[in-house]
Design an enzyme around this catalytic site. Structure first.
Site, PDB file in Angstrom:
ATOM      1  N   LEU A 151       0.830  -1.200   0.000  1.00  0.00           N
ATOM      2  CA  LEU A 151       0.000   0.000   0.000  1.00  0.00           C
ATOM      3  C   LEU A 151       0.868   1.255   0.000  1.00  0.00           C
ATOM      4  O   LEU A 151       0.548   2.243  -0.660  1.00  0.00           O
ATOM      5  CB  LEU A 151      -0.930   0.002   1.217  1.00  0.00           C
ATOM      6  CG  LEU A 151      -1.827   1.233   1.352  1.00  0.00           C
ATOM      7  CD1 LEU A 151      -2.764   1.361   0.159  1.00  0.00           C
ATOM      8  CD2 LEU A 151      -2.624   1.179   2.660  1.00  0.00           C
ATOM      9  N   TYR A 152       1.968   1.234   0.746  1.00  0.00           N
ATOM     10  CA  TYR A 152       2.877   2.382   0.758  1.00  0.00           C
ATOM     11  C   TYR A 152       3.313   2.733  -0.662  1.00  0.00           C
ATOM     12  O   TYR A 152       3.239   3.884  -1.096  1.00  0.00           O
ATOM     13  CB  TYR A 152       4.101   2.062   1.622  1.00  0.00           C
ATOM     14  CG  TYR A 152       5.222   3.068   1.477  1.00  0.00           C
ATOM     15  CD1 TYR A 152       5.092   4.362   1.963  1.00  0.00           C
ATOM     16  CD2 TYR A 152       6.410   2.708   0.842  1.00  0.00           C
ATOM     17  CE1 TYR A 152       6.127   5.286   1.817  1.00  0.00           C
ATOM     18  CE2 TYR A 152       7.446   3.621   0.695  1.00  0.00           C
ATOM     19  CZ  TYR A 152       7.293   4.908   1.186  1.00  0.00           C
ATOM     20  OH  TYR A 152       8.302   5.818   1.035  1.00  0.00           O
ATOM     21  N   ALA A 153       3.755   1.715  -1.410  1.00  0.00           N
ATOM     22  CA  ALA A 153       4.191   1.946  -2.786  1.00  0.00           C
ATOM     23  C   ALA A 153       3.030   2.439  -3.648  1.00  0.00           C
ATOM     24  O   ALA A 153       3.208   3.305  -4.515  1.00  0.00           O
ATOM     25  CB  ALA A 153       4.786   0.672  -3.369  1.00  0.00           C
TER      26      ALA A 153
END
Length: 336
Positions: A151-153
């Site tokens: 999700l960060y990416a």
């Protein structure tokens, strides 16, 4: 020049703010000082320059729309270095809403501030993690990166696309920087070098994922800061070649937008990284060998040809020098 730097209590942001002040710029620093990791470390970073006569500090959350609008209207920065974000690839599994609030909603507030106040150039932090399932190395920003694995990416990939849309619609010059594994003094406690150093000094085992077989483009903080400042000074324009070429993810004929990798061209295997750390500490590590973590990629390798050609950027610091500098800082800071 007046520069808004977000994340000035953070690892990269604090170094960038300090360098901008050293070259005579006026810096408006912004950070919410959240407790994702040790707030005392964040305050210690700030203490190095918070009293500088050309520095103004704002403790604001990026997701606070009214506060962000007020900050832009009050200080009217000429340029913006947006380095704040909810960091950490694995933390997102437990706290997904925090990532969207900070990294997506917060970035929208940055873009709106730039639009409303005619900012000359927005430079923003992306990540090599956007390459995700891509195995075609070295990673090039001129190739597609449509399959992030965390999700960060995914939030950082969204930032790149949001920035391009604002560059097109409103003519805001935007440059995204895909950072590759940054390390050095004042680093983040959740990063491998910090965790390894702490564990080795305590005589505890270190967790070595993928059995230490993966490689990373480890990049020293001073090299990263040099690249950020050079990029901030290189305001992009529409690329006229776009009409005669296939669409390029890294530049645009319809918008003043550029995207660059920023990292070390020479990837290093994790076991070599650990070996250099052992030498600097004068101690051997006890290693717990583990499989690759979910969401991690086996290797990263940065193609920084475009950044070299555009701003003359090329990393200078070897891992031997960089790790030694980190260890010296760590021992001094923690008194170990």
């Amino acid at each position: 020049m007046s520069v808004l730097v977000t994340g000035t209590a953070g690892f990269i942001g604090s170094h960038v703010a300090q360098r901008l002040l050293a070259r005579g710029e006026r810096v408006i620093g912004l950070d919410n000082l959240n407790d994702y990791y040790d707030v005392a470390l964040k305050r210690a970073r700030l203490a190095r320059f918070i009293e500088h006569p050309h520095y103004t500090h704002l403790q604001i959350d990026l997701a606070d729309r009214a506060a962000m609008e007020h900050a832009f209207a009050t200080y009217r920065p000429q340029r913006v270095a947006h380095l704040a974000a909810q960091a950490g690839v694995r933390y997102a599994a437990q706290n997904p809403h925090v990532y969207v609030s900070s990294n997506v909603t917060g970035f929208l507030h940055i873009l709106e501030g730039c639009r409303q106040h005619l900012v000359e150039h927005l430079v923003f932090a992306s990540t090599s993690s956007v390459y995700g399932a891509n195995t075609d190395m070295p990673f090039s920003e001129h190739r597609s990166a449509e399959h992030p694995l965390t999700l960060y990416a995914a939030t950082k990939k969204a930032n790149e696309q949001m920035a391009h849309s604002y560059a097109h619609l409103y003519g805001i010059p935007c440059t995204g920087l895909r950072f590759f594994t940054v390390y050095g003094p004042w680093g983040r406690p959740d990063m491998a070098l910090f965790l390894f150093t702490e564990a080795i000094l305590k005589g505890e085992p270190i967790k070595v994922f993928n059995h230490g077989r993966h490689k990373r483009s480890f990049t020293y903080i001073d090299d990263i800061v040099e690249g950020v400042l050079r990029t901030l000074d290189a305001v992009p324009a529409k690329d006229p070649r776009w009409d005669s070429l296939a669409p390029d993810p890294a530049c645009s004929g319809v918008a003043p937008y550029r995207l660059f990798n920023i990292g070390n061209e020479r990837p290093v295997e994790l076991m070599q990284y650990i070996d250099v750390l052992e030498q600097c500490l004068g101690r051997k590590a006890t290693m717990e060998m583990l499989p690759l973590q979910a969401g991690d990629v086996p290797d990263t390798e940065a193609d920084v040809t475009s950044l070299i050609q555009t701003v003359g950027y090329r990393p200078q610091v070897s891992i031997e020098t960089g790790i030694d500098n980190f260890v010296r800082w760590y021992l001094d800071y923690y008194g170990t």
